[in-house]
Design an enzyme around this catalytic site. Structure first.
Site, PDB file in Angstrom:
ATOM      1  N   ASP A  34      11.138  -0.145  -0.547  1.00 37.96           N
ATOM      2  CA  ASP A  34      10.328   0.893  -1.358  1.00 37.96           C
ATOM      3  C   ASP A  34       8.612   0.184  -1.173  1.00 37.96           C
ATOM      4  O   ASP A  34       8.410  -0.592  -2.068  1.00 37.96           O
ATOM      5  CB  ASP A  34      10.750   1.344  -2.599  1.00 37.96           C
ATOM      6  CG  ASP A  34       9.880   2.112  -3.344  1.00 37.96           C
ATOM      7  OD1 ASP A  34       9.049   2.863  -2.445  1.00 37.96           O
ATOM      8  OD2 ASP A  34       9.971   2.294  -4.249  1.00 37.96           O
TER       9      ASP A  34
ATOM     10  N   ASP B 109       3.998   5.469   1.965  1.00 35.53           N
ATOM     11  CA  ASP B 109       5.103   5.286   1.145  1.00 35.53           C
ATOM     12  C   ASP B 109       6.585   5.430   1.742  1.00 35.53           C
ATOM     13  O   ASP B 109       7.121   6.400   2.227  1.00 35.53           O
ATOM     14  CB  ASP B 109       5.264   6.305   0.052  1.00 35.53           C
ATOM     15  CG  ASP B 109       6.311   6.035  -0.845  1.00 35.53           C
ATOM     16  OD1 ASP B 109       6.773   4.901  -1.036  1.00 35.53           O
ATOM     17  OD2 ASP B 109       6.813   6.821  -1.634  1.00 35.53           O
TER      18      ASP B 109
END
Length: 513
Positions: free
Chosen positions: A111, A323
């Site tokens: 992440d 992201d």
């Protein structure tokens, strides 16, 4: 017979050789798995043959974005859930990390949109005990690790501002936009990884890092169908793993990944820089929490869309974020409508436009590569990211005897553009925090990669072999670790043993002893 000292030397040589053989055997096992040292194996949480509802996927992304947007001024709320409920094949990615002494392995999601590595504690409340993803869940326990220590409220590393008055433990709370969340406390323990030593050698290494131990989870995090051990935050803040290892002098302040999009997915994560001559770089917007880039324009079939450049300017509630924790791509409304209009105008002679569940779709009777146009995202630094039709379309079944392909870019009426795994896959992505830039290049992520390593000259490491460098200097500061020491000891003992044996032979010949 040899003198006693020579016998001792020979025994030491044999011991050193055995130690090196053990290390070599361990390393051969890793190389045999087709991944080099310094590289972590990535796996897909949702395999390609795992059916996921598109509506569910969008809801997950939008809930995540609500959490991300809490860092912007303006109090942005949750994103509305839109799209169809048709099944959609896609995945997010995780890797395995080893923590504690003795080390235990944990599956954690990659992440880049968050900073903290956290894993589930054995004492966690409302936490899944099994996972529908086919992975075994492991629970971290400070009492089971001889190298674990708690982070107190007075510790300089306690930056959360939360503290338990009863236990004096540095705590944290993360809230998600879908009303899920996690609470826990910070601990320090060892993380294990492989390092590259500047030659064909690799060595096991470890370093103390601070990470979170989750004691309570709520909302979507409690669901067993997608349960995993934690999240591997790779953001830019001080407590991210990459920042901590860089401050310890163990890795450079750069990391890279290559996410495989087809087959069963997977890929590699490198705590270092993947090098490829095709990589283009664009600067990061400074002083941002997330990896924010300067998107300047979007072109469809080579034609720039008529979008006000101000739409992409980074501000409190606008900008473009890269992201890996987001699955799809979200375009600001001012760019989304022109994007759909341009594609429809180009394909209308060969494909019939329809709307399916509020989503723009097209009925196609031939290959999408022959009908749909290429798209390019143009960034500062004269860097473009080229997209194929398969990067923005998904096959959603058949209708009236024709294949139905739908655009799977989502509209974001709150102004933020988010680039997720949909277009990050099948590319080398380099996050260069030291130079404040991000780079990418098209790549087959099932192939070996070249990785920069410690050396006064350029050297690249290839998974399974090593290749010499081009005339470009890329620093990579890694410790020498145990393997070099073993080799040095081995050669010193070999030379000493040889001299000792030679002396013994001369004594036998000339003195008859």
């Amino acid at each position: 017979m040899l003198p006693g000292n020579c016998m001792k030397l020979l025994m030491m040589v044999m011991a050193a050789a055995a130690a090196i053989a053990i290390v070599a055997a361990e390393e051969d096992g890793r190389i045999g798995a087709s991944f080099p040292a310094g590289v972590l194996r990535l796996e897909r949480v949702f395999p390609v043959n795992h059916s996921v509802e598109l509506e569910e996927l969008i809801a997950r992304d939008r809930a995540r974005h609500a959490r991300m947007l809490q860092n912007f001024a303006g109090g942005i709320g949750n994103f509305p859930v839109i799209g169809s409920s048709d099944p959609f094949l896609v995945g997010f990615y995780y890797t395995k990390v080893k923590l504690g002494s003795p080390p235990r392995e944990y599956n954690v999601q990659i992440d880049t949109g968050s900073d903290i590595l956290w894993v589930t504690c054995g004492s966690c409340n409302n936490c899944p005990q099994t996972s529908g993803l086919g992975v075994e869940l492991n629970f971290y326990d400070t009492a089971s690790s001889s190298t674990a220590s708690l982070i107190s409220c007075s510790d300089r590393r306690c930056a959360s501002g939360e503290c338990s008055s009863k236990t004096n433990q540095c705590a944290y709370t993360f809230h998600y936009g879908d009303n899920s969340g996690t609470t826990g406390y910070y601990v320090s323990d060892l993380i294990y990884f492989d390092t590259v030593l500047g030659t064909s050698l690799t060595a096991n290494s470890s370093s103390p890092i601070v990470f979170g131990c989750s004691t309570s989870q709520s909302g979507g995090l409690t669901k067993m169908d997608r349960a995993i051990d934690g999240i591997f935050g790779l953001g830019q803040q001080d407590l991210s793993v990459i920042s901590q290892l860089s401050s310890h002098g163990i890795s450079p302040k750069v990391f890279s990944h290559c996410l495989k999009g087809d087959g069963n997915g997977g890929g590699i994560l490198v705590l270092g820089e993947i090098l490829n001559p095709s990589i283009v770089y664009s600067p990061l917007v400074p002083s941002k929490v997330h990896y924010t880039v300067y998107l300047q324009s979007i072109a469809v079939n080579g034609q720039i869309l008529p979008v006000d450049p101000g739409v992409f300017v980074s501000s409190n509630d606008r900008g473009t974020i890269v992201d890996s924790g987001t699955t799809l791509v979200y375009l600001a409304s001012e760019a989304y409508e022109p994007f759909i209009s341009a594609i429809t105008a180009i394909v209308s002679p060969s494909a019939r436009p329809i709307i399916s569940g509020k989503r723009p779709c097209y009925l196609v009777s031939s290959s999408i590569e022959d009908i749909f146009p290429p798209v390019s995202l143009n960034f500062a630094g004269d860097a473009s990211m080229d997209l194929r039709p398969a990067d923005y379309l998904a096959h959603m079944g058949f209708l009236e005897g024709a294949a139905m392909w739908c655009v799977i870019f989502e509209e974001n009426d709150l102004g933020l553009t988010i680039l997720g795994d949909l277009i990050l896959k099948d590319k080398i992505i380099v996050y260069d925090l030291a130079r404040q830039r991000i780079g990418w290049a098209e790549y087959d992520c099932s192939s070996p990669v070249n990785v920069s390593i410690t050396s006064g000259k350029d050297e690249f490491m290839n998974a399974g072999q090593y290749v010499s460098s081009s005339p470009r200097s890329v620093p990579f500061n890694l410790p020498l670790a145990r393997t070099n020491a073993l080799l040095l000891l081995f050669w010193e003992l070999m030379i000493g043993s040889y001299l000792c044996s030679l002396t013994s032979m001369l004594l036998v010949v000339f003195l008859d002893i």
